[in-house]
Write a protein that holds these residues in place. Structure first.
Motif, PDB file in Angstrom:
ATOM      1  N   TYR A 125       0.864  -1.184   0.000  1.00 37.84           N
ATOM      2  CA  TYR A 125       0.000   0.000   0.000  1.00 37.84           C
ATOM      3  C   TYR A 125       0.902   1.236   0.000  1.00 37.84           C
ATOM      4  N   ARG A 126       0.763   2.074  -1.018  1.00 38.41           N
ATOM      5  CA  ARG A 126       1.646   3.212  -1.232  1.00 38.41           C
ATOM      6  C   ARG A 126       3.104   2.735  -1.199  1.00 38.41           C
ATOM      7  N   PRO A 127       3.493   1.895  -2.130  1.00 36.07           N
ATOM      8  CA  PRO A 127       4.812   1.257  -2.051  1.00 36.07           C
ATOM      9  C   PRO A 127       5.948   2.203  -2.393  1.00 36.07           C
ATOM     10  N   SER A 128       7.094   1.930  -1.786  1.00 34.83           N
ATOM     11  CA  SER A 128       8.332   2.595  -2.165  1.00 34.83           C
ATOM     12  C   SER A 128       9.014   1.759  -3.242  1.00 34.83           C
ATOM     13  N   GLU A 129      10.184   2.223  -3.691  1.00 33.32           N
ATOM     14  CA  GLU A 129      10.917   1.475  -4.718  1.00 33.32           C
ATOM     15  C   GLU A 129      11.345   0.112  -4.190  1.00 33.32           C
ATOM     16  N   ALA A 130      11.779   0.068  -2.914  1.00 35.46           N
ATOM     17  CA  ALA A 130      12.188  -1.202  -2.315  1.00 35.46           C
ATOM     18  C   ALA A 130      11.006  -2.149  -2.183  1.00 35.46           C
ATOM     19  N   ASN A 131       9.822  -1.611  -1.858  1.00 34.34           N
ATOM     20  CA  ASN A 131       8.630  -2.452  -1.743  1.00 34.34           C
ATOM     21  C   ASN A 131       8.289  -3.103  -3.079  1.00 34.34           C
ATOM     22  N   LEU A 132       8.358  -2.311  -4.146  1.00 38.41           N
ATOM     23  CA  LEU A 132       8.016  -2.851  -5.461  1.00 38.41           C
ATOM     24  C   LEU A 132       8.993  -3.945  -5.881  1.00 38.41           C
ATOM     25  N   LEU A 133      10.262  -3.763  -5.554  1.00 34.41           N
ATOM     26  CA  LEU A 133      11.270  -4.727  -5.983  1.00 34.41           C
ATOM     27  C   LEU A 133      11.202  -6.010  -5.162  1.00 34.41           C
ATOM     28  N   PHE A 134      11.309  -5.892  -3.851  1.00 29.69           N
ATOM     29  CA  PHE A 134      11.390  -7.067  -2.996  1.00 29.69           C
ATOM     30  C   PHE A 134      10.013  -7.662  -2.696  1.00 29.69           C
ATOM     31  N   ASP A 135       9.071  -6.820  -2.279  1.00 28.08           N
ATOM     32  CA  ASP A 135       7.758  -7.334  -1.914  1.00 28.08           C
ATOM     33  C   ASP A 135       6.961  -7.774  -3.138  1.00 28.08           C
ATOM     34  N   GLY A 136       7.153  -7.087  -4.263  1.00 33.47           N
ATOM     35  CA  GLY A 136       6.472  -7.509  -5.481  1.00 33.47           C
ATOM     36  C   GLY A 136       6.930  -8.893  -5.922  1.00 33.47           C
ATOM     37  N   ALA A 137       8.249  -9.116  -5.904  1.00 32.12           N
ATOM     38  CA  ALA A 137       8.770 -10.439  -6.260  1.00 32.12           C
ATOM     39  C   ALA A 137       8.354 -11.488  -5.236  1.00 32.12           C
ATOM     40  N   SER A 138       8.336 -11.112  -3.955  1.00 31.79           N
ATOM     41  CA  SER A 138       7.904 -12.048  -2.915  1.00 31.79           C
ATOM     42  C   SER A 138       6.447 -12.453  -3.105  1.00 31.79           C
ATOM     43  N   LEU A 139       5.608 -11.487  -3.475  1.00 31.03           N
ATOM     44  CA  LEU A 139       4.193 -11.784  -3.701  1.00 31.03           C
ATOM     45  C   LEU A 139       4.018 -12.734  -4.885  1.00 31.03           C
ATOM     46  N   VAL A 140       4.820 -12.547  -5.928  1.00 35.38           N
ATOM     47  CA  VAL A 140       4.745 -13.454  -7.087  1.00 35.38           C
ATOM     48  C   VAL A 140       5.082 -14.880  -6.651  1.00 35.38           C
ATOM     49  N   LEU A 141       6.141 -15.052  -5.873  1.00 36.34           N
ATOM     50  CA  LEU A 141       6.528 -16.385  -5.399  1.00 36.34           C
ATOM     51  C   LEU A 141       5.455 -16.970  -4.484  1.00 36.34           C
ATOM     52  N   TYR A 142       4.903 -16.137  -3.623  1.00 31.16           N
ATOM     53  CA  TYR A 142       3.846 -16.594  -2.711  1.00 31.16           C
ATOM     54  C   TYR A 142       2.636 -17.085  -3.497  1.00 31.16           C
ATOM     55  N   MET A 143       2.280 -16.364  -4.562  1.00 29.70           N
ATOM     56  CA  MET A 143       1.148 -16.770  -5.387  1.00 29.70           C
ATOM     57  C   MET A 143       1.460 -18.041  -6.177  1.00 29.70           C
TER      58      MET A 143
END
Length: 211
Positions: free
Chosen positions: A83-101
């Motif tokens: 929610y309101r992501p920073s650059e680090a959120n998009l990089l690390f959390d976005g990839a983490s969410l893809v793996l989680y899915m």
């Protein structure tokens, strides 16, 4: 995102991930003879594994409900961090969410479906049209897998989920390390600026005294 909120959201991600890895590790003794040994697996072992999977699938309703709640907690953690992501959120959390899915898709398509097939004993018949002859289809269709291959698919799916969930932990650890290094660099820059300002004020004071 506030620092405290990010830490709590990370906690919501790490706990379900570690929980699922623990479940998969508990299944490893059953999966090892099927996938990771060169010795021939006796038919009696497949009977034992089949009985185990049927027992798991026949668990009380509270067990899958708890499992689904834990899955939802992990997704809630990702939503909070993105929610309101920073650059680090998009990089690390976005990839983490893809793996989680990916792990979630493997669970739904392979594990849940496989447990139903094992319980029903309908190996090689799950995708047949209604009213068809299962015996004839099994004899003519080389793509239909039997009992042993179905059990191997479930074991391999556990391995795939373990790998992608470990990837989630690695990405979250990488994000923590990157943020820590960034914080240290910012603190060093601030300290250097304070020291520079302090030296500048001392120089100004000395100049005024000489005048």
């Amino acid at each position: 995102m506030a620092k405290g909120t990010g830490s709590f959201a990370t906690f919501l991600i790490l706990c379900p991930t570690a929980f699922f890895l623990g479940l998969i590790f508990a299944s490893f003794p059953y999966d090892y003879p099927v996938l990771w040994t060169s010795l021939p697996t006796p038919d009696s072992y497949y009977d034992m594994l089949e009985a185990h999977l049927r027992f798991v699938h026949a668990s009380p309703p509270i067990i899958p409900r708890i499992l689904h709640i834990v899955i939802a907690v992990g997704l809630l953690g990702f939503i909070a961090k993105l929610y309101r992501p920073s650059e680090a959120n998009l990089l690390f959390d976005g990839a983490s969410l893809v793996l989680y899915m990916v792990a979630l898709v493997v669970y739904i398509t392979n594990i849940v479906k496989g447990l139903r097939i094992v319980t029903d004993g309908t190996y090689g018949q799950a995708d047949l049209p209604t009213g068809s002859d299962p015996t004839a289809a099994t004899a003519t269709d080389g793509d239909i897998i039997g009992r042993e291959d179905s059990l191997r698919v479930i074991a391999a799916s556990n391995t795939i989920m373990a790998l992608v969930l470990v990837g989630v932990l690695v990405l979250q650890a990488g994000q923590w390390y990157a943020l820590r290094k960034e914080g240290e660099e910012i603190e060093q820059i601030n300290a250097a600026e304070r020291e520079h300002a302090k030296n500048g004020s001392k120089t100004s004071a000395s100049t005024k005294k000489k005048q």
